[in-house]
Design a protein around this motif. Structure first.
Motif, short mmCIF file in Angstrom:
data_model
loop_
_atom_site.label_atom_id
_atom_site.label_comp_id
_atom_site.label_asym_id
_atom_site.label_seq_id
_atom_site.Cartn_x
_atom_site.Cartn_y
_atom_site.Cartn_z
N ILE A 79 0.82 -1.21 0.00
CA ILE A 79 0.00 0.00 0.00
C ILE A 79 0.86 1.27 0.00
N PRO A 80 1.90 1.38 0.84
CA PRO A 80 2.73 2.59 0.83
C PRO A 80 3.37 2.86 -0.53
N ILE A 81 3.79 1.80 -1.22
CA ILE A 81 4.40 1.97 -2.54
C ILE A 81 3.35 2.42 -3.57
N VAL A 82 2.15 1.84 -3.48
CA VAL A 82 1.06 2.26 -4.36
C VAL A 82 0.75 3.74 -4.15
N GLU A 83 0.77 4.16 -2.90
CA GLU A 83 0.51 5.57 -2.59
C GLU A 83 1.52 6.48 -3.27
N VAL A 84 2.78 6.05 -3.30
CA VAL A 84 3.82 6.82 -3.99
C VAL A 84 3.55 6.84 -5.49
N LEU A 85 3.24 5.69 -6.07
CA LEU A 85 3.05 5.58 -7.52
C LEU A 85 1.87 6.41 -8.01
N THR A 86 0.84 6.54 -7.19
CA THR A 86 -0.34 7.31 -7.61
C THR A 86 -0.03 8.81 -7.70
N GLN A 87 1.15 9.22 -7.24
CA GLN A 87 1.55 10.62 -7.35
C GLN A 87 2.24 10.92 -8.70
N PHE A 88 2.39 9.87 -9.51
CA PHE A 88 2.98 10.04 -10.84
C PHE A 88 2.12 11.02 -11.64
N ASN A 89 2.77 12.01 -12.28
CA ASN A 89 2.05 13.06 -12.98
C ASN A 89 1.82 12.79 -14.46
N GLY A 90 2.20 11.61 -14.95
CA GLY A 90 2.00 11.28 -16.36
C GLY A 90 0.58 10.81 -16.63
N PHE A 91 0.37 10.31 -17.85
CA PHE A 91 -0.95 9.88 -18.27
C PHE A 91 -1.28 8.45 -17.83
N ASP A 92 -0.31 7.53 -18.00
CA ASP A 92 -0.61 6.10 -17.85
C ASP A 92 0.22 5.46 -16.75
N LEU A 93 -0.45 4.69 -15.91
CA LEU A 93 0.22 3.89 -14.89
C LEU A 93 -0.07 2.42 -15.19
N CYS A 94 0.98 1.69 -15.53
CA CYS A 94 0.83 0.29 -15.94
C CYS A 94 1.47 -0.62 -14.90
N LEU A 95 0.64 -1.46 -14.30
CA LEU A 95 1.11 -2.44 -13.30
C LEU A 95 0.64 -3.83 -13.73
N ASP A 96 0.95 -4.19 -14.97
CA ASP A 96 0.45 -5.44 -15.53
C ASP A 96 1.10 -6.69 -14.95
N GLY A 97 2.13 -6.51 -14.12
CA GLY A 97 2.76 -7.67 -13.49
C GLY A 97 1.99 -8.20 -12.30
N LEU A 98 1.11 -7.37 -11.74
CA LEU A 98 0.33 -7.79 -10.58
C LEU A 98 -0.62 -8.92 -10.95
#
Length: 357
Positions: A79-98
């Motif tokens: 969860i803490p890492i996800v919280e960091v990643l959601t601060q990404f300012n780009g268009f697409d967040l891809c976590l297809d490995g999950l």
């Protein structure tokens, strides 16, 4: 020390020397090695090679990369890492490995403010997790869950709560739909629903999905009989994509003319003859035939009788002057590759001048 990466070991060696992730990323972007790794981006390759387990420190470094799309391939995430990643300012967040996604992680991922959230590695989705994802509020959001293979009614209802009129939902891993699940999905008010894993539709599912009014992709359907085509004809979709059809009987083509959708995409067709073109020309919406690489003179003559307002031929590789002149007579818009469009446009302008004189 060489700046050229030839193998994944070179990437690992650079990391062990203390090179920053960003400097390695920059060198990967310029490396011929990247070209050998087909379908891989620099970020994907970097993620697969150096980040088998993701830390908050690495996550903070990654979200500051000057890229519009952040691709990270890890099987587990906190969860803490996800919280960091959601601060990404780009268009697409891809976590297809999950491979798995729980409600708490989904709630945090839904805070991402970009455009697209891709979770195509997730194979199972329950109602609570779907409800959490339905809170995703990205701008003209795209939610991709094409690893999910089965969808029950409760989960479909939860996803249908996603309230964004311009959003797109990809469920291309689902291969079969029960009637109740189809009814639930059809209540979704979003723009684009993709169910391209489905190979065939029964009568009950067709009636259930008919309630959906957005853009629907059923590109997994490779064959269509007359009965099914007639059942699909009344659907009042903004766009209907049947790009899996590579060959269509003339009797089916004639039924397409009765389709009520605003736009029909048949981009799987690689070639059509004059008779097929005549039948397709009776369709009154916009028509996409981007799979056609060439058309002859007689087919072009049939196509310019098209009743709709937009004809898309973006797959054309070449046309001769005679065919270009014929297409130039089409009253409405033609979408085609720039070189071919210029050739058609030349004759279209000549045709307009003759009409005015």
């Amino acid at each position: 020390m060489s700046n050229c990466f030839r193998t994944r070991q070179d990437i690992l060696d650079a990391s062990r020397r203390g090179d920053s992730l960003y400097s390695i990323y920059q060198r990967l972007e310029q490396s011929e090695f990247l070209l050998k790794e087909q379908q891989k981006t620099a970020l994907k390759l970097l993620s697969e090679t150096l980040i088998p387990s993701l830390t908050e420190e690495i996550a903070r470094e990654l979200i500051n990369f000057p890229t519009e799309s952040l691709e990270i391939y890890v099987e587990k995430i906190s969860i803490p890492i996800v919280e960091v990643l959601t601060q990404f300012n780009g268009f697409d967040l891809c976590l297809d490995g999950l491979k798995q996604l729980d409600e708490a992680t989904a709630k945090m991922l839904a805070q991402f403010k970009g455009n697209q959230l891709s979770l195509d590695g997730v194979e199972q989705l329950d109602e609570a997790t779907a409800k959490a994802l339905a809170q995703f509020n990205g701008h003209d959001g795209v939610l991709s869950l094409s690893g999910v293979q089965k969808l029950d009614e409760a989960t479909a209802k939860a996803l249908a709560q996603w309230d964004d009129s311009y959003c797109s939902l990809y469920l291309d891993g689902v291969q079969q739909l029960e009637e109740a699940t189809a009814k639930a999905l059809a209540q979704w008010q979003g723009y684009n629903l993709s169910l391209s894993g489905i190979r065939q539709l029964d009568e009950a599912v067709i009636k259930a999905l008919a309630q959906f009014k957005g853009s629907l992709s059923l590109n997994g359907i490779q064959q269509l009989d007359e009965e099914t085509a007639k059942a699909l004809a009344p659907w009042e979709l903004s766009e209907f994509s049947l790009n899996g059809l590579q060959k269509i009987d003339e009797s089916i083509i004639k039924i397409f003319a009765q389709f009520q959708c605003s736009r029909l995409a048949l981009n799987g067709l690689k070639q059509i003859n004059e008779e097929t073109a005549k039948a397709l020309a009776q369709f009154k919406g916009s028509l996409s035939l981007d799979g056609l690489q060439q058309i002859d003179e007689m087919t072009a003559k049939a196509l310019i009788q098209f009743k709709g307002n937009q004809l898309s031929l973006n797959g054309l590789q070449q046309i001769d002057e005679v065919t270009a002149k014929i297409l130039g007579q089409f009253r409405h818009g033609i979408s085609a590759p720039e070189k071919i469009k210029k050739k058609i446009q030349k004759y279209k302008l000549e045709s307009l001048k003759r009409k005015r004189s």
